[in-house]
Design a protein around this motif. Structure first.
Motif, PDB file in Angstrom:
ATOM      1  N   GLU A  51       0.936  -1.204   0.000  1.00 52.35           N
ATOM      2  CA  GLU A  51       0.000   0.118   0.112  1.00 52.35           C
ATOM      3  C   GLU A  51       0.927   1.509  -0.029  1.00 52.35           C
ATOM      4  N   VAL A  52       1.833   1.377   0.848  1.00 58.39           N
ATOM      5  CA  VAL A  52       2.662   2.480   0.924  1.00 58.39           C
ATOM      6  C   VAL A  52       3.701   2.589  -0.196  1.00 58.39           C
ATOM      7  N   ARG A  80       2.517   9.973   6.739  1.00 56.55           N
ATOM      8  CA  ARG A  80       1.990   9.190   8.046  1.00 56.55           C
ATOM      9  C   ARG A  80       2.189   7.762   8.017  1.00 56.55           C
ATOM     10  N   LYS A  81       1.581   7.223   6.716  1.00 54.56           N
ATOM     11  CA  LYS A  81       1.846   5.525   6.516  1.00 54.56           C
ATOM     12  C   LYS A  81       3.103   5.323   6.582  1.00 54.56           C
ATOM     13  N   SER A  82       3.979   5.966   5.773  1.00 56.23           N
ATOM     14  CA  SER A  82       5.392   5.448   5.726  1.00 56.23           C
ATOM     15  C   SER A  82       6.130   5.458   7.007  1.00 56.23           C
ATOM     16  N   ASN A  83       5.768   6.534   7.794  1.00 58.59           N
ATOM     17  CA  ASN A  83       6.323   6.555   9.144  1.00 58.59           C
ATOM     18  C   ASN A  83       5.666   5.421  10.271  1.00 58.59           C
ATOM     19  N   TRP A  84       4.375   5.286  10.203  1.00 54.73           N
ATOM     20  CA  TRP A  84       3.912   4.106  10.687  1.00 54.73           C
ATOM     21  C   TRP A  84       4.380   2.689  10.402  1.00 54.73           C
ATOM     22  N   LEU A  85       4.575   2.583   9.179  1.00 53.42           N
ATOM     23  CA  LEU A  85       5.112   1.166   8.604  1.00 53.42           C
ATOM     24  C   LEU A  85       6.404   1.046   9.105  1.00 53.42           C
ATOM     25  N   ALA A  86       7.265   2.021   9.102  1.00 52.17           N
ATOM     26  CA  ALA A  86       8.792   2.160   9.661  1.00 52.17           C
ATOM     27  C   ALA A  86       8.667   1.669  11.084  1.00 52.17           C
TER      28      ALA A  86
END
Length: 183
Positions: A51-52, A80-86
């Protein structure tokens, strides 16, 4: 005798302070408090790598086409999503980082974790570049007051290795604040 009493009093004070600190730290870390993670899932859903990656591809297309109106909301979502995934990938490494120094030296335990550490760092970089792109878009469409905090955050997070985005972000900020760069 007085020296022994003073030493005992000092030692007692240190132990009491350490004990109070330990209780304070334990009180702050509630093993049943999932609220922060639950809040992220409520806000962002279940964020996946594909998704990211797809969001990044779409954002890059809009940005490269100069379509900042379409890119801006997607850039915020991407950051926001890449930070949460990381953060989620990084959390898979927590037991390793909390292990003893001797256990962390184990080659057998370290090698399989390297790709996860690299992936976490990659998605943090995606976040950082998304901030830089967002700041650049805000600058281009004349929303300087909104651009400044985003550009400052991007400059705070970008690494020295990302020379292109560092230069672009620096130049965007300097343009807004009307500072000419001397060579």
């Amino acid at each position: 005798m007085k020296l022994a009493m003073k030493s005992a009093a000092i030692l007692s004070g240190v132990l009491l302070s350490a004990s109070a600190f330990g209780q304070s730290a334990a009180a702050e870390s509630d093993p049943f408090d999932f609220s922060s993670s639950a809040s992220q899932v409520d806000r962002l859903g279940i964020v996946t790598k594909p998704e990211v990656d797809e969001l990044r591809r779409v954002v890059t297309e809009h940005f490269n086409a100069g379509n900042c109106d379409a890119a801006l909301p997607l850039l915020e979502e991407l950051s926001r999503k890449s930070n949460w995934l990381a953060n989620m990938v990084s959390s898979t490494l927590s037991p390793f980082y909390s292990a003893s120094r001797e256990d962390r030296r184990s080659y057998v335990k370290i090698v399989p974790l390297i790709p996860l550490e690299n992936m976490s760092n990659e998605y943090k970089n995606v976040r950082n570049v998304a901030f830089a792109m967002q700041g650049e878009c805000l600058t281009k469409i004349g929303r300087q007051e909104q651009a400044i905090p985003v550009l400052l955050k991007a400059l705070d997070l970008l690494t020295l290795d990302d020379e292109e985005w560092w230069e672009r972000t620096r130049n965007n900020l300097l343009e807004i604040i009307e500072v000419e760069q001397t060579e």
